[in-house]
Scaffold this active site. Structure first.
Site, PDB file in Angstrom:
ATOM      1  N   ASP A 175      38.556  48.220  39.241  1.00 52.58           N
ATOM      2  CA  ASP A 175      37.613  48.399  38.139  1.00 52.58           C
ATOM      3  C   ASP A 175      38.091  47.543  36.968  1.00 52.58           C
ATOM      4  OD1 ASP A 175      39.831  49.643  37.069  1.00 52.58           O
ATOM      5  OD2 ASP A 175      38.862  51.547  36.669  1.00 52.58           O
ATOM      6  N   ASP A 177      39.073  48.000  32.861  1.00 49.59           N
ATOM      7  CA  ASP A 177      39.322  49.036  31.855  1.00 49.59           C
ATOM      8  C   ASP A 177      39.373  48.441  30.456  1.00 49.59           C
ATOM      9  OD1 ASP A 177      40.179  51.220  33.885  1.00 49.59           O
ATOM     10  OD2 ASP A 177      41.531  49.574  34.359  1.00 49.59           O
ATOM     11  N   ASP A 265      35.594  51.251  33.110  1.00 50.74           N
ATOM     12  CA  ASP A 265      35.992  52.429  32.335  1.00 50.74           C
ATOM     13  C   ASP A 265      36.182  52.035  30.880  1.00 50.74           C
ATOM     14  OD1 ASP A 265      36.080  53.990  34.595  1.00 50.74           O
ATOM     15  OD2 ASP A 265      38.260  53.945  34.799  1.00 50.74           O
TER      16      ASP A 265
HETATM   17  P1  UTP Z   1      43.415  52.392  36.929  1.00 52.80           P
HETATM   18  O1  UTP Z   1      43.198  53.506  37.879  1.00 52.80           O
HETATM   19  O2  UTP Z   1      42.219  51.620  36.513  1.00 52.80           O
HETATM   20  O3  UTP Z   1      44.540  51.454  37.566  1.00 52.80           O
HETATM   21  O4  UTP Z   1      44.095  53.029  35.658  1.00 52.80           O
HETATM   22  P2  UTP Z   1      44.846  49.913  37.374  1.00 52.80           P
HETATM   23  O5  UTP Z   1      46.306  49.829  37.136  1.00 52.80           O
HETATM   24  O6  UTP Z   1      43.946  49.295  36.357  1.00 52.80           O
HETATM   25  O7  UTP Z   1      44.573  49.299  38.792  1.00 52.80           O
HETATM   26  P3  UTP Z   1      43.159  48.969  39.496  1.00 52.80           P
HETATM   27  O8  UTP Z   1      42.044  49.330  38.567  1.00 52.80           O
HETATM   28  O9  UTP Z   1      43.153  49.810  40.736  1.00 52.80           O
HETATM   29  O10 UTP Z   1      43.195  47.527  39.805  1.00 52.80           O
HETATM   30  C1  UTP Z   1      44.702  52.281  34.633  1.00 52.80           C
HETATM   31  C2  UTP Z   1      45.687  53.119  33.889  1.00 52.80           C
HETATM   32  O11 UTP Z   1      45.019  54.046  33.070  1.00 52.80           O
HETATM   33  C3  UTP Z   1      45.610  55.296  33.164  1.00 52.80           C
HETATM   34  C4  UTP Z   1      46.233  55.356  34.532  1.00 52.80           C
HETATM   35  O12 UTP Z   1      47.328  56.225  34.555  1.00 52.80           O
HETATM   36  C5  UTP Z   1      46.636  53.920  34.790  1.00 52.80           C
HETATM   37  O13 UTP Z   1      47.966  53.706  34.409  1.00 52.80           O
HETATM   38  N1  UTP Z   1      44.586  56.333  32.937  1.00 52.80           N
HETATM   39  C6  UTP Z   1      43.426  56.330  33.631  1.00 52.80           C
HETATM   40  C7  UTP Z   1      44.812  57.283  31.997  1.00 52.80           C
HETATM   41  O14 UTP Z   1      45.863  57.285  31.341  1.00 52.80           O
HETATM   42  N2  UTP Z   1      43.862  58.243  31.743  1.00 52.80           N
HETATM   43  C8  UTP Z   1      42.701  58.279  32.436  1.00 52.80           C
HETATM   44  O15 UTP Z   1      41.879  59.167  32.177  1.00 52.80           O
HETATM   45  C9  UTP Z   1      42.472  57.300  33.395  1.00 52.80           C
HETATM   46 MN    MN Z   2      41.800  49.566  36.441  1.00 46.87          MN
END
Ligand code: UTP
Ligand code: MN
Length: 341
Positions: A175, A177, A265
């Protein structure tokens, strides 16, 4: 390394948290090595590798495969849970429920009139092909442009920052973020709602789940480990036109489609919480876990996405940048791309 991830996931499905964590750590340690492990001896000085982990490694080095890993991969329950949880909106509990009902495939699930899919799961199935395909850097960039335009039409004072795996320099992600906020404290909540409206008006919004803020300063510090944060956020599926992506879409859609669905997100903390949110959302998950553990055990401090609390001084430590947080922890600044393990 992949073997450890399989093991970790299996223990997660079976609710054996300690073992799941152990294998995630091991995978993470091996990933961070600049060299490949060729003998067990070479791993002697590495941290986080327990007996079980080493036994699996030895097997793989010796026979090129692990009996335990192969058993899991061929296990029907494990495979089915993996399949079901790969759908956006389906967690381990729902997957388990479906499995117990005897369902084994998507068509089994979709053919069951008794199963009511929530909105998120409906979108998950509808866009399954697109959102289970990795998002490229160029696609993430294009999504960033879309959000940026939407945000700045709403208010020129907004702050938009990329976070998550793409901020760590990853080439692909599941995704994209972002953190959005504004210097005017309290205005950040409406920001998300306005962005969602704007995307909808442009016909770019395929799905949105908005969660209002439940952030409460007086409830800090949180002693709960690994808790989700309380800021306003939304989980979106956007329609991304190929024409907006430099070099075009990741891969041809096969069906002649000129667009793809992308998971996005957005989280919207108050501006004075920005640094903590940035540090938390940049990840990786394992890095966050280790940093929090370090803060707790080595510094008697509680760190989460909201704040840093010094238990000895009984006070909150403020931060406007991530560097401030590392300073409080007595650590050298760690660049995002060094946080992959
Ligand atoms: P992701 O699940 O998007 O992982 O969460 P990523 O590292 O970007 O990897 P992809 O998307 O699979 O490529 C990003 C970060 O946001 C935190 C998670 O712990 C993770 O470190 N997070 C996510 C929160 O702190 N709170 C939330 O509600 C959601
Ligand atoms: Mn992500």
């Amino acid at each position: 390394m992949d073997a450890f991830e399989v093991l970790a996931e299996n223990y997660e499905f079976n609710d054996i948290e300690g073992r799941c964590l152990a294998f995630r750590r091991a995978a993470s340690v091996l990933k961070s090595l600049p060299w490949a492990v060729r003998s067990i001896g070479a791993t002697q000085d590495l941290p986080c590798l327990g007996e079980h982990t080493k036994a699996v490694m030895k097997e793989i080095l010796q026979y090129g495969r692990s009996f335990e890993v192969e058993k899991i991969l061929s296990d029907e329950r494990c495979q089915t849970l993996k399949l079901f949880t790969s759908v956006f909106g389906v967690g381990p509990k729902t997957a388990e429920k479906w499995y117990r009902r005897g369902l084994r495939s998507f068509s089994d699930v979709l053919a069951q009139p008794a199963i009511h899919l929530n909105r998120m799961q409906q979108s998950g199935f509808l866009h399954y092909g697109d959102i289970s395909r990795a998002v490229s850097k160029a696609e993430a960039q294009a999504v960033g442009n879309i959000i940026d335009e939407a945000v700045h039409v709403i208010t020129p004072n907004a702050i938009l920052a990329l976070t998550g795996g793409f901020r760590r320099g990853k080439d692909f992600g599941h995704d994209v973020d972002f953190i959005v906020t504004t210097m005017e404290l309290g205005k950040e909540e409406n920001l998300l709602i306005s962005i969602i409206q704007s995307l909808k008006k442009q016909g770019l919004l395929l799905f949105s789940d908005y969660q209002a803020s439940t952030f409460d300063l007086s409830k800090l510090p949180s002693h709960r480990f690994e808790a989700m944060d309380h800021f306003a956020k939304c989980f979106l599926i956007l329609r991304l036109e190929g024409s907006r992506v430099e070099g075009g879409l990741q891969r041809a859609q096969g069906d002649g489609r000129e667009w793809r669905a992308v998971r996005v997100d957005l989280v919207s903390p108050p501006a004075d919480r920005f640094a903590f949110t940035m540090l938390g959302w940049t990840g990786s998950r394992m890095f966050e876990r280790d940093l929090r553990r370090f803060a707790r055990l080595e510094r008697q401090m509680l760190l989460d996405n909201h704040a840093l609390y010094d238990k000895t001084k009984k006070e909150f430590l403020t931060a406007t940048t991530e560097k401030d947080i590392f300073d409080h922890l007595g650590l050298e600044y760690i660049e995002p791309w060094q946080r992959n393990a």
